[in-house]
Write an enzyme that holds these catalytic residues in place. Structure first.
Site, PDB file in Angstrom:
ATOM      1  NE  ARG A   1     -14.620  16.184   9.307  1.00 55.62           N
ATOM      2  CZ  ARG A   1     -15.460  16.396   8.296  1.00 55.62           C
ATOM      3  NH1 ARG A   1     -16.741  16.611   8.538  1.00 55.62           N
ATOM      4  NH2 ARG A   1     -15.022  16.387   7.058  1.00 55.62           N
TER       5      ARG A   1
ATOM      6  CB  SER B   1      -7.118  12.062   7.913  1.00 54.65           C
ATOM      7  OG  SER B   1      -7.612  11.584   9.141  1.00 54.65           O
TER       8      SER B   1
ATOM      9  CB  CYS C   1      -9.716  18.469   8.112  1.00 48.84           C
ATOM     10  SG  CYS C   1     -10.080  17.774   9.738  1.00 48.84           S
ATOM     11  N   GLY C   2     -10.303  18.194   4.573  1.00 52.98           N
ATOM     12  CA  GLY C   2     -10.383  18.951   3.330  1.00 52.98           C
ATOM     13  C   GLY C   2      -9.105  19.609   2.866  1.00 52.98           C
TER      14      GLY C   2
ATOM     15  NE  ARG D   1      -5.286   7.236   0.184  1.00 55.47           N
ATOM     16  CZ  ARG D   1      -4.825   8.245   0.920  1.00 55.47           C
ATOM     17  NH1 ARG D   1      -4.276   9.295   0.328  1.00 55.47           N
ATOM     18  NH2 ARG D   1      -4.927   8.212   2.239  1.00 55.47           N
TER      19      ARG D   1
ATOM     20  CE1 TYR E   1      -3.129   3.100   0.865  1.00 59.83           C
ATOM     21  CE2 TYR E   1      -1.512   3.523   2.583  1.00 59.83           C
ATOM     22  CZ  TYR E   1      -2.583   3.937   1.819  1.00 59.83           C
ATOM     23  OH  TYR E   1      -3.092   5.202   1.999  1.00 59.83           O
TER      24      TYR E   1
END
Length: 618
Positions: free
Chosen positions: A418, A264, A266-267, A387, A213
């Site tokens: 967030r 992660s 959170c844009g 991905r 990965y």
């Protein structure tokens, strides 16, 4: 190039040592050419590992094993010589014992496979901010992804010369092949207990075994560019950060550069590629994930994006949420664990449209296509961490100077998480150390959709570096403070905290986000120029009434007031959580400046310091 042609004696000796240990059938030194990429990709197509996509030029789909779909933090180790130096946020293990264990795993692990030697540069080749590495791998998937994510090949070896510095990175999928045996369409990896993603900070060395990965196998990414690079940055006086870099231009044609760190979900990528809703404003992408920064001759911080591509989360990416990302992956891209439509395209939840007929999910199972772009939890067509890998140069919003070897001057840092309550839409740190304090406490609130017994708790992710800092996090805070103390205040980036995720009492988002986040960036832009558009509050500087451009925005006056207010009760709870649950983790190594910042915040919240108060702010 053949192995014997490598002029760098130390690199050549290391590669030869790894050949003897791993016992590959053949050794191939990558030159970075398109022909090389195409040949290796075709090899994976022939082996049943890659599926060409009829609807996208030169694009391919891969499916991994269910046990190999994400970073495995429980199997990620920082093997510093002293346990204390790894700190409380990392998994430490004794480096000698770890090497002994992994050497046993590496022994003859590449039988039946080709060993690929990948010389790569993190950052533009030859840049004073860039660093070089050499990854050894037996995974063709890794080679092709590294072609996209880094600068690969002969030119890197030429830049290394005979004695240049490089970070050695060893990787194996951990699945040797017997005579005449192939992967036969099965993603190669080892069982979970045999997976190791190991970092030896003092040696500047990465060893990874058992996973194919991205973050575990593309060793230039998190392993080198953050975990090892953060140690290099500490020792050499620079910053290696989990940050996007964006270029923003106002209607007058003036430009600034912003680095932003978010945990992660959170844009981050969406912000890096944002299309502003504010007329006349323009946002361009320099990088979407990692920033390396060094002080320039003028005393300012200059940043490069050390990567050459995007390794983005596919689910949730659509023309609405991130059109620039969607346009970046139309060709020359690699997709992993996405759905495959009957007409030969990829599909995922949140793509913005339903698929038709039947669809093959990420397990390789054919199913009726969902009638919407959503699926029940646990029945997703695409894995939630599916991905895409795509060249950064294909992004329509890529800045023309994104590969400037000198970097771009950073004007502002943004930190955010967030948070449905307490933290306002935006506030500015009073000074550098206050900004470090804000970075040290960011995180996201756990919701009912995640872990029910932790609802309402804050999952802290300081500087969004919790999984990626290669040494003691308290020492990392100290490093930020030290760098700030060595620079002139006027040369340092201004620091802001943002929160796009405030909710009202009914659980509805108060702020529309996406392109409308440009309204907040416009205020930040002006603050960097010293515009008097802010009022000081107990938690820092916030927009004056009317300073945030809300023209044409479908948000009520009451919602804006709530977004830009200081929640006294919420901050008292926040202070208690930081003092009792967050900061104690770091022990005596926590910088006194952060303890002091917490005391100042408490005093201001309690009203014992006369902070200016307007609009119910304090």
């Amino acid at each position: 190039m053949e192995l014997h042609e490598i002029a760098h004696a130390r690199a050549k000796a290391w590669i030869e040592e790894m050949v003897a240990l791993c016992a590959p059938d053949t050794v191939y030194v990558c030159d970075g050419s398109k022909k090389e990429y195409d040949t290796i990709m075709q090899k994976m197509v022939d082996a049943g590992l890659a599926t060409p996509l009829k609807k996208r030029k030169n694009c391919f789909l891969f499916r991994s094993q269910p046990s190999d779909v994400a970073r495995v933090e429980a199997r990620t180790f920082i093997a510093s010589k002293r346990e204390d130096d790894a700190g409380p946020t990392n998994h430490w293990t004794d480096p000698a014992e770890l090497k002994k264990t992994m050497t046993g795993l590496y022994s003859q692990c590449m039988k039946g496979r080709t060993m690929y030697v990948i010389p790569f540069s993190m950052g533009p080749v030859g840049s004073p901010i860039s660093k070089n590495g050499i990854e050894i791998t037996d995974s063709e998937y890794v080679v092709c992804n590294m072609h996209i994510m880094t600068r690969v090949g002969t030119r890197v070896l030429e830049a290394l010369g005979t004695d240049g510095e490089f970070v050695p990175c060893l990787h194996s999928v951990g699945k040797p092949l017997g005579p005449g045996v192939t992967d036969a369409g099965q993603w190669p990896c080892a069982d979970m207990e045999r997976k190791y993603i190991s970092h030896f900070p003092e040696e500047r060395l990465v060893w990874s075994f058992g996973s194919g990965y991205g973050g575990n196998a593309l060793l230039g990414k998190k392993c080198f560019a953050l975990r090892i690079a953060s140690v290099l940055a500490r020792d050499e006086g620079w910053l290696a950060e989990h940050m996007l870099i964006l270029k923003i231009t106002n209607p007058a044609g003036k430009t600034k550069y912003i680095g932003a760190a978010f945990p992660s979900a959170c844009g981050k990528t969406n912000l890096a590629m944002m299309i502003p809703t504010l007329p006349g404003w323009k946002v361009e992408t320099v990088g979407d994930d990692i920033a390396w920064m060094k002080f320039g001759k003028d005393g300012r911080l200059y940043a490069i994006n050390p990567e050459a591509g995007f390794f983005g989360v596919a689910p949730g990416t659509s023309d609405f949420s991130n059109k620039n990302a969607m346009d970046s992956i139309k060709e020359n891209a690699i997709f992993t664990n996405c759905g495959l439509t009957e007409d030969g395209d990829v599909w995922w939840e949140g793509i913005g449209y339903p698929a038709k007929g039947t669809i093959i999910d990420w397990h390789g199972v054919s199913r009726p296509a969902p009638t919407r772009d959503k699926s029940p939890k646990g029945e997703e067509i695409a894995h939630p961490n599916a991905r895409f890998t795509a060249p950064a140069r294909q992004c329509p919003a890529i800045a023309s100077n994104w590969e400037d070897p000198e970097g771009v001057p950073i004007d502002a840092f943004l930190f955010g998480g967030r948070r449905p309550s307490t933290v306002p839409l935006v506030h500015q740190a009073r000074d550098w150390n206050h900004g470090v304090f804000l970075g040290s406490i960011i995180g996201s609130e756990v919701t009912a959709a995640v872990i029910s017994d932790q609802v309402g708790q804050i999952r802290r992710d300081p500087f969004a570096m919790l999984p990626f800092c290669g040494y003691h996090m308290a020492d990392y805070f100290s490093h930020w403070i030290k760098l700030g103390s060595q620079a002139r205040a006027e040369n340092l980036p201004k620091i802001f905290c943002v929160n796009w995720f405030r909710k009202d009492a009914e659980g509805n988002f108060l702020w529309p986000g996406y392109g409308d986040n440009s309204r907040v960036l416009a205020w930040i832009f002006d603050r960097c120029d010293g515009v008097d558009n802010a009022v000081e509050t107990a938690i820092g500087w916030m927009p004056k009434e009317g300073a945030l451009n809300t023209e044409g925005l479908n948000v009520s006056t009451q919602a804006v007031k709530e977004l830009l207010s200081v929640d006294i009760a919420g901050w008292k709870k926040e202070i208690k959580d930081i003092r009792e649950n967050h900061y104690p983790k770091f022990g005596a190594r926590l910088p006194q400046q952060l303890r002091d910042a917490l005391e100042v915040l408490e005093a201001r919240i309690n009203g014992s310091e006369g902070a200016a108060c307007t609009r119910d702010m304090c």
